[in-house]
Motif scaffolding. Sequence first.
Motif, short mmCIF file in Angstrom:
data_model
loop_
_atom_site.label_atom_id
_atom_site.label_comp_id
_atom_site.label_asym_id
_atom_site.label_seq_id
_atom_site.Cartn_x
_atom_site.Cartn_y
_atom_site.Cartn_z
N MET A 57 0.75 -1.08 -0.18
CA MET A 57 0.02 -0.13 0.02
C MET A 57 1.05 1.23 0.10
SD MET A 57 -3.10 0.86 2.72
CE MET A 57 -1.93 0.48 4.08
N ASP A 58 0.69 2.17 -0.85
CA ASP A 58 1.30 3.29 -0.95
C ASP A 58 0.63 4.54 -0.05
OD1 ASP A 58 -0.52 4.70 -2.30
OD2 ASP A 58 0.50 4.34 -4.24
N GLU A 59 1.22 5.55 0.11
CA GLU A 59 0.81 6.51 0.83
C GLU A 59 -0.69 7.12 0.54
OE1 GLU A 59 3.51 9.95 1.44
OE2 GLU A 59 3.99 10.05 -0.75
N LEU A 60 -0.93 7.32 -0.65
CA LEU A 60 -2.12 7.79 -1.26
C LEU A 60 -3.23 6.80 -0.83
CD1 LEU A 60 -4.23 9.63 -2.75
CD2 LEU A 60 -3.20 8.47 -4.94
N GLU A 90 -2.60 16.65 7.25
CA GLU A 90 -1.42 16.05 6.73
C GLU A 90 -2.08 15.19 5.72
OE1 GLU A 90 1.36 14.12 8.95
OE2 GLU A 90 1.79 15.82 10.19
N GLU A 91 -3.16 14.66 5.70
CA GLU A 91 -3.79 13.51 4.82
C GLU A 91 -4.52 14.52 3.67
OE1 GLU A 91 -4.61 13.24 8.04
OE2 GLU A 91 -3.99 11.49 8.52
N LEU A 116 -3.27 16.52 -1.94
CA LEU A 116 -3.09 17.68 -3.07
C LEU A 116 -1.83 17.74 -3.55
CD1 LEU A 116 -4.55 20.67 -0.81
CD2 LEU A 116 -5.31 19.90 -3.04
N ARG A 117 -0.63 17.18 -2.97
CA ARG A 117 0.70 17.02 -3.30
C ARG A 117 0.52 16.18 -4.37
NH1 ARG A 117 1.94 17.07 1.88
NH2 ARG A 117 2.33 14.87 2.23
#
Length: 303
Positions: free
Chosen positions: A2-5, A207-208, A213-214
């Motif tokens: 699982m990645d951060e997104l 942060e989420e 957005l990033r």
Amino acid sequence: MMDELQRSIYVDRFRVAFHTLKGTTFQDWFVRLAGYAFGPDFEEVRPYGPHGDLKCDGRRISTGSVFQCYAPDAMKEAALIAKVEEDFHGARVHWATSMQEWVFVHNDGRGLPPNAVQQLDMLRKTHNPLQIATWSEPELFSLAMGLDLPSLQALFGPAASIAIVDRLVMSDLVPIIEALQRQEPNPSDPPLTPPSAEKLEKNALSEETGLFLRIGRRKSALVDTFFRKSPRPDLGERIAEAFRLRYAELKAFDLPADTIFKHLQDYAGFNGEPKRQGAALAILTYFFDSCDIFEDPIAVGAS
């Protein structure tokens, strides 16, 4: 892996489930969550015949834990205390030979009222060494976010990954753009109302949300190219104005910035299969950056 997104999407879906599911729907969700988390060590107990579920919604075999869920529309102290008394003593009778721990699972993320906490303390003293615990948002969050990706997908549905966002092409934007063009006012949307006299203090995004957005910005240039090449030169501005109006409606309610962002995600169509989620995220991020929705938090030391 699982990645951060994906993780941020599942964090958001967990919170939505925890705070919106009530009654037997919350109970069913907890049982599924515990089943994925504990595997064959967890047994669901369903109501059957005149005796119901014998005051047990599920149990963990290795720890002798008996779980009982309570998720009313509104937590009322008197009803809560009566529920604890009835369910605890009922479980003690029906599961006397196997119960080593009684776990009361509830949906009030603020915690329990003081008289209920004192009641639980009294039960602990009276029935020591039997363990008595309460589980709510922190415990269930830890349980959910400890799951592997296939289990999260089974529990909460598919989620876009960074790789999916990076592979987006122009044609992937078309369904979202077309849906936004056709967007009609939703009768369930909050109506325009004047702001209250006392506004909430300006909130920074979490942060989420910052992560969303990033990652969305990785494809902002693709969205910009789409609108520049569109045969309708006013298309981007028309959709930008729709976002401004929706933002104004939500902001008039003094909602926290993260809540507003979540509503705008829904407005942009952040649902369905992962590629659609990725396209919606890229488009929302483009308009977040290019039109006057949201305000930058005031930097520390700024005058």
